[in-house]
Design a protein around this motif. Sequence first.
Motif, PDB file in Angstrom:
ATOM      1  N   GLU A   8      40.223  42.216  38.475  1.00 32.84           N
ATOM      2  CA  GLU A   8      41.467  42.414  37.480  1.00 32.84           C
ATOM      3  C   GLU A   8      41.041  42.044  36.136  1.00 32.84           C
ATOM      4  OE1 GLU A   8      44.636  40.437  35.785  1.00 32.84           O
ATOM      5  OE2 GLU A   8      43.411  39.259  37.194  1.00 32.84           O
ATOM      6  N   LYS A   9      40.467  40.822  36.105  1.00 26.45           N
ATOM      7  CA  LYS A   9      40.051  40.410  34.702  1.00 26.45           C
ATOM      8  C   LYS A   9      39.221  40.978  33.861  1.00 26.45           C
ATOM      9  CE  LYS A   9      41.240  35.798  35.885  1.00 26.45           C
ATOM     10  NZ  LYS A   9      40.930  34.435  36.592  1.00 26.45           N
ATOM     11  N   SER A  11      40.263  39.107  41.792  1.00 23.49           N
ATOM     12  CA  SER A  11      40.631  38.565  40.449  1.00 23.49           C
ATOM     13  C   SER A  11      39.569  38.763  39.557  1.00 23.49           C
ATOM     14  CB  SER A  11      40.886  37.032  40.671  1.00 23.49           C
ATOM     15  OG  SER A  11      41.526  36.593  39.360  1.00 23.49           O
ATOM     16  N   ALA A  60      38.952  46.488  42.373  1.00 23.00           N
ATOM     17  CA  ALA A  60      39.998  45.493  43.117  1.00 23.00           C
ATOM     18  C   ALA A  60      40.354  46.193  44.223  1.00 23.00           C
ATOM     19  CB  ALA A  60      40.959  45.151  42.088  1.00 23.00           C
ATOM     20  N   SER A 106      48.023  43.357  39.855  1.00 28.09           N
ATOM     21  CA  SER A 106      47.860  43.252  38.300  1.00 28.09           C
ATOM     22  C   SER A 106      46.648  43.866  37.719  1.00 28.09           C
ATOM     23  CB  SER A 106      47.272  41.602  38.031  1.00 28.09           C
ATOM     24  OG  SER A 106      47.214  41.576  36.751  1.00 28.09           O
ATOM     25  N   SER A 161      48.277  39.976  44.713  1.00 23.15           N
ATOM     26  CA  SER A 161      48.674  39.699  43.304  1.00 23.15           C
ATOM     27  C   SER A 161      47.830  40.328  42.233  1.00 23.15           C
ATOM     28  CB  SER A 161      49.031  38.316  42.981  1.00 23.15           C
ATOM     29  OG  SER A 161      49.616  38.579  41.806  1.00 23.15           O
ATOM     30  N   ALA A 162      46.209  39.972  42.467  1.00 20.23           N
ATOM     31  CA  ALA A 162      45.217  40.182  41.599  1.00 20.23           C
ATOM     32  C   ALA A 162      45.262  41.930  41.642  1.00 20.23           C
ATOM     33  CB  ALA A 162      44.138  39.511  41.973  1.00 20.23           C
ATOM     34  N   SER A 183      40.152  36.539  47.043  1.00 22.10           N
ATOM     35  CA  SER A 183      41.352  36.178  46.012  1.00 22.10           C
ATOM     36  C   SER A 183      40.287  36.106  44.628  1.00 22.10           C
ATOM     37  CB  SER A 183      41.852  34.982  46.139  1.00 22.10           C
ATOM     38  OG  SER A 183      42.921  35.236  46.883  1.00 22.10           O
TER      39      SER A 183
END
Length: 160
Positions: free
Chosen positions: A121-122, A118, A129, A153, A149-150, A114
């Motif tokens: 993603e950031k 993430s 990802a 996103s 979810s990451a 995760s």
Amino acid sequence: VEQPAPTSSGPPRPAPPSAAPRLRRPAGEEPAVRQTSVAAAAAAQLTASIRDGRFRQQEVAREAVARLRQWPTDIEEWTAVVLRLGRERLWQEAVAILEDVDRQGLVPNGDFWSAIISACEKGSRWEAALSLLREGQRTGHKMDVAALSAAVSACGKARR
């Protein structure tokens, strides 16, 4: 006016620290270092140096990770570092830690996957990802909601 003496009807009190037995370590053995504090110190140094503007982000990240490589590190510590790198948008350095984890023979857990997804993603790296999501699934790890979810996103930010 004198106070009445306390009764011994309450729970027993623990012995004072001076009365506790002292454990000695064998000669030549180093004291146990709490690895989490090593990871936390390296991550804190990374963030402080970036905010102070003393170094470029990549140099500081490499220095912090190099310090961690000097000590045996577990997956939770690497996860903490990946989370910090992700917050600083240093997705490449976060992904590079996957090699360290493999080299040390550690098995990434859900929190690690995760955190690394993430970080991508950031850093607005939807391709990385999704690649990591596939790699985690390929190795037999069931991805949790945070990892999925990451990845979603990351794709959404890239309008993919």
